[in-house]
Design an enzyme around this catalytic site. Structure first.
Site, mmCIF file in Angstrom:
data_model
loop_
_atom_site.group_PDB
_atom_site.id
_atom_site.type_symbol
_atom_site.label_atom_id
_atom_site.label_comp_id
_atom_site.label_asym_id
_atom_site.label_seq_id
_atom_site.Cartn_x
_atom_site.Cartn_y
_atom_site.Cartn_z
ATOM 1 C CD GLU A 207 -3.139 7.509 5.118
ATOM 2 O OE1 GLU A 207 -4.187 6.990 5.560
ATOM 3 O OE2 GLU A 207 -2.039 6.959 5.505
ATOM 4 C CD GLU B 39 -2.588 1.269 2.693
ATOM 5 O OE1 GLU B 39 -3.047 0.227 3.137
ATOM 6 O OE2 GLU B 39 -2.937 2.467 3.279
#
Length: 375
Positions: free
Chosen positions: A259, A254
């Site tokens: 974020e 990933e």
């Protein structure tokens, strides 16, 4: 240099505008030998070539066919075609060519079809005098969305996730396809941006999670987006990537380009996850930095990804860098195609670690553009 899109792939792009084509009814006749002869269908047009300036333009093609019906499609996303009266032997096609963001001449085609006949109208567009985007040296633009067309995401490029609250990370939002049950939009294209909306409706929280080119993705490249983050405790916006051929997590990897969580405003993070480094045992590869104005202002978030290194950037400043240490797939599962994800989560194991403030709802994450460059 003229850039010509891969024809086999772009042939599928006829779904950008599909004019239903039934089989042309050809009335057969029998010759002296008793064998059937089938009339030959032809299709012609004027003009037979379009040369567009860098700023684009609108054009008309007059079509004539000896068949019973006809259709048309474009072989590139930057060309839009519209037509009527496809069940008549004559008709017109409206062609719109978008402005060229490239500093190179580009070309594609408008394809006219009638029965088994095809007529190809070549479309060539002049290069832009200067690039309208930044690209590292040695890279060229291979895909992008500027969110300046229509009011919805292009279904040929984007896929909505549909999952109920609690599906992942104990998040509280329900992901739906474009609209909530009451018809409120979780994603919309408006005023040149993609807006991902998170709101509470009929006692449930709804939001959007969208995937770009989920079936093919990209292997390596420079990937960049301009994003305005929402404000409010409970928000968890992200710009990240997952493997196309996903089987298990974190084994297949990933890549989190950006974020942020609302209870820690303006601190943005990049992370990498794999078997050898994962947040569940605090071994993930991650870096956080303060970006004043990240909530409420547009900033660029990017990643340069090669077979030997992944480096992320915020407004051109290096955020995280990680080398392929040649320790095998457990440490580097990043040689497969990955696809792009934008989502706005509400609550969850990180976004809700300090609770949520429902008074902050509704909130919106805005994306001005997303671009993919490759060598």
């Amino acid at each position: 240099m003229i850039i010509t899109d891969n024809f086999d792939y772009l042939l599928m792009k006829k779904f950008l505008l599909i004019i239903p084509l039934c089989c042309t009814a050809a009335f057969a006749s029998c010759g002296d030998d008793g064998k059937e002869s089938i009339p030959t269908v032809s299709v012609s047009c004027q003009p037979e070539r379009i040369e567009a300036p860098e700023g684009g333009g609108e054009y008309n093609i007059s079509v004539t066919t000896t068949g019973k019906e006809w259709g048309v499609y474009a072989t590139a996303e930057w060309i839009t075609v519209e037509t009527r009266s496809t069940l008549q032997p004559k008709g017109d096609v409206s062609v719109k060519v978008e402005a060229n963001p490239l500093t190179e001449v580009r070309s594609a085609s408008v394809v006219l079809m009638s029965g088994g006949a095809r007529k190809v109208v070549d479309v060539t567009q002049a290069a832009a005098k200067s690039a309208s985007y930044y690209a590292p040296e040695g890279y060229k633009l291979v895909w992008h969305d500027e969110f300046d067309q229509g009011s919805e995401l292009n279904p040929n490029d984007w896929t909505h996730e549909v999952k109920q609250a609690g599906w992942v990370n104990n998040e509280l939002q329900n992901y739906v396809n474009h609209k909530s049950p009451a018809g409120s939009l979780v994603t919309e294209v408006r005023n040149g941006t993609l807006r991902i909306n998170c709101f509470k409706e009929d006692g449930k929280v709804y939001s959007g999670r969208v995937y770009a080119r989920v079936k093919e993705g990209w292997q390596y490249g420079y990937i960049e987006a301009s994003i305005k983050l929402p404000k409010g405790k409970g928000t968890w916006p992200a710009f990240w990537m997952m493997p196309v051929n996903f089987k298990s997590w974190p084994a297949d990897g990933e890549i989190d380009i950006m974020e942020e969580v609302g209870y820690h405003p303006d601190y943005v993070s990049s992370s990498l996850h794999a078997n050898a480094h994962v947040h569940s045992n605090n071994t993930q590869i991650t870096h956080e930095m303060l970006v004043p104005g990240a909530e409420g202002e547009f900033h660029t978030y990017a990643m340069e990804w090669t077979g030997s290194n992944i480096t992320t950037y915020v407004d051109g400043m290096k955020q995280l860098s990680y080398d392929n240490r040649k320790l095998g797939r457990d440490d580097w599962p990043y040689d497969d195609p990955f696809y792009i994800i934008f989502n706005l989560a509400w609550g969850g194991s990180w976004g809700g670690a300090q609770g949520v403030d429902e008074a902050a709802l509704p909130v919106t994450m805005e994306v001005d553009y997303v671009r993919v460059f490759q060598k």
